[in-house]
Enzyme design. Sequence first.
Site, mmCIF file in Angstrom:
data_model
loop_
_atom_site.group_PDB
_atom_site.id
_atom_site.type_symbol
_atom_site.label_atom_id
_atom_site.label_comp_id
_atom_site.label_asym_id
_atom_site.label_seq_id
_atom_site.Cartn_x
_atom_site.Cartn_y
_atom_site.Cartn_z
ATOM 1 N N TYR A 41 37.941 -111.702 -27.125
ATOM 2 C CA TYR A 41 37.080 -112.578 -28.029
ATOM 3 C C TYR A 41 37.912 -112.181 -29.138
ATOM 4 O O TYR A 41 38.819 -110.640 -29.169
ATOM 5 C CB TYR A 41 35.589 -111.241 -27.863
ATOM 6 C CG TYR A 41 34.724 -112.381 -29.358
ATOM 7 C CD1 TYR A 41 34.322 -112.620 -29.021
ATOM 8 C CD2 TYR A 41 34.584 -110.802 -30.404
ATOM 9 C CE1 TYR A 41 32.990 -113.354 -30.038
ATOM 10 C CE2 TYR A 41 34.318 -111.241 -31.336
ATOM 11 C CZ TYR A 41 33.267 -112.192 -31.504
ATOM 12 O OH TYR A 41 33.084 -112.479 -32.259
ATOM 13 N N GLU A 56 35.457 -117.689 -35.604
ATOM 14 C CA GLU A 56 35.645 -117.060 -34.343
ATOM 15 C C GLU A 56 35.741 -118.247 -33.175
ATOM 16 O O GLU A 56 36.025 -119.242 -32.948
ATOM 17 C CB GLU A 56 34.072 -117.205 -33.319
ATOM 18 C CG GLU A 56 33.301 -116.034 -32.586
ATOM 19 C CD GLU A 56 32.267 -116.036 -32.536
ATOM 20 O OE1 GLU A 56 31.433 -114.876 -32.415
ATOM 21 O OE2 GLU A 56 31.243 -116.835 -32.174
#
Lengths: 304, 368
Positions: free
Chosen positions: B101, B183
């Site tokens: 992530y 993101e």
Amino acid sequence: MTGILEILRGSEGDPDYNNKGVIVQGITGAYGSLHTRNMVSYGTNIVAGVTPNKGGQTFEGIPVYDTMQEAVEATGAAISAVFVPARFFKGAAFDALNAGIKLLVAIPEHVPVRDTMEVVRLAESKGAIVIGPNTPGVIIPQVTKIGIMPPMPFKAGNVAVISKSGTLLYEISDALTSAGFGQCITIGIGGDPINGTKLVDAFEMVKDTPGLEGLVIVGEIGGDAEEMLAQRIMDTGFSRPAVAYIAGRAAPKEKRMGHAGAIVMGTYGSAESKVGMFAKANIPVATRPAEVPVLLAGKMKKSL
Amino acid sequence: MRLLEFQAKEIFREYGIAVPPGRSSDTIEDARRDAQTLGYPFMIKFQAPVGGRGKAGGIQKCSNADELEIKYPQIRNMTIKGERARAILLEKTAEIRKELYLSLFLNRSKRCYTVIASAEGGVEIESVKSQTIREVGLGNVPAEVAAEVAAELGLQESAAEQFADMLARLSRLAVEKEVELAEINPLAILQDGALVALDGKVITDDNANFRHPEMSKYREESEIEERAEKSGFSLVELDGNIAVVGNGAGLVMSTLDMLSDSGGKPACFLDVGGGATTESVYEALSLISRMRGVTGILVNLYGGIVKTTTVASAFLKAYEDGIIDVPVFARLKGAESDQARIMLADSRTRLFGTVEDAIGAAVTGDGR
């Protein structure tokens, strides 16, 4: 950093006590001129205005300068109210802070967040206070008003109100005034994601006000400023009666509700999270603006 | 502005962040052509600004032409969390070894940008215990910080280098495009060792749109929202039947809350804004008149800079022109409200002393 009350009022005995000079940036614009008139009629001491290329003119007898440097040199003022369009805000704020302004009230809405961050950084390095952007401003009722708020809702007293929202600040101050709770100061911190003065900062500014009888916090969905404030109130053992109101319980997630900062992402910024933290801090949260004075009276053990 | 996945990936490509080969389409005809270019198998991905698309069946593997004929129309016609597909992305499947992530976001309470990275990707970051968090000022990530983050995730050699490079590129994107969030989740390490952004979420600062004409092609607004923005008011369409109008975002949110508490269902959030004129409020009313299913209008005004008489004039003109044919429940307070009440006294607006009373009448008096 000098306290906000010290900047706004000065000390008893000062020749300009309760009459501190304020410079209006963007004084000749439609918005700036309207609110300059309103502030003057409230009793605010507007000593100068700034509009590039209009130096040498006057507006309603107030001298206009090209730059903040000149305006500050001529007047010695430490307070500025900014009314320029959002895209010119950063330039105007830099001009003011570099000229030595100690309290900058930033009215424009729709300022890019990067510009706000840069202004906040410069202010920090200069030890200056920025209120806003996207704020109605700050008012010490019956003393001075630096901003766009209508005068009717406010009355001198001993309750401090700090708010993210403008109209809710008016609405709740009105309800407080009607219930007999005047205000010693009310500060709108603005509805943007990044605030020059955060809710916790506003709390720090007002918490030691002499004679303070109560604190009203007006929050809304988005971010975690309310949670941080509840935590700070617990940490500092603040003992005055405090009540809160949070707008946006019924707002859908991931939708921006008018204010750039009023958006819930996942659970971040949700009303439940804020109400939960206030409950932990033993601060009652009103479900309607009209309920705020009722809860405050309850906390003060007074009857309305 | 929240970009769709395929739009975010277009920007990623522009900044040299690796993404799987993919093509977006609106119709099965285009998709058949894209399928030939890409080659089977690939993923069919529902494109809308919502999370949880995979769980809802909006992301499915497609192995051959027969499957494409069945799955493409099925996903194209889905509604996920109330959102219909804006497009469909066909994207080559990836041989994944590990999912990470990575994001850079505007940290509101710290008033700076913050990097979050984790060795656990592909799930919501809130649910991940082990996160690496770095505050990075205005968003520029120094090379040594990028390398530190990679090391903290336990990455080594080529993976660590690629990761640090990707973070540097994401940082450049964040700064230049003025994002609130950029993101990559998941950021995949493929079987061959390459790092690839498998999904992308980018939210930019609307207030900086004027500095980014190159991004205007990604703007998606309903006609109603576009007209609202032009007139200087904020409008959020909701799915109830009572339109809520007021001045100031906080006051309108508050009215929405009280209406919902009383069992009413708001049809919209409409803040006429600080610069409202009779013309702009009239425009607001004409937009409401075009919304489907509105059975009443609830008005809550605290006049200050915006005078209540300004709003009253707009209502009178709207009645005269016949654009409002539903009941209006109003509470007016503040600047010139006595005068506004007189103006509206003989009109079809029902006036109330408190917003609570106006809401009570709106909820019971709308025929439901």
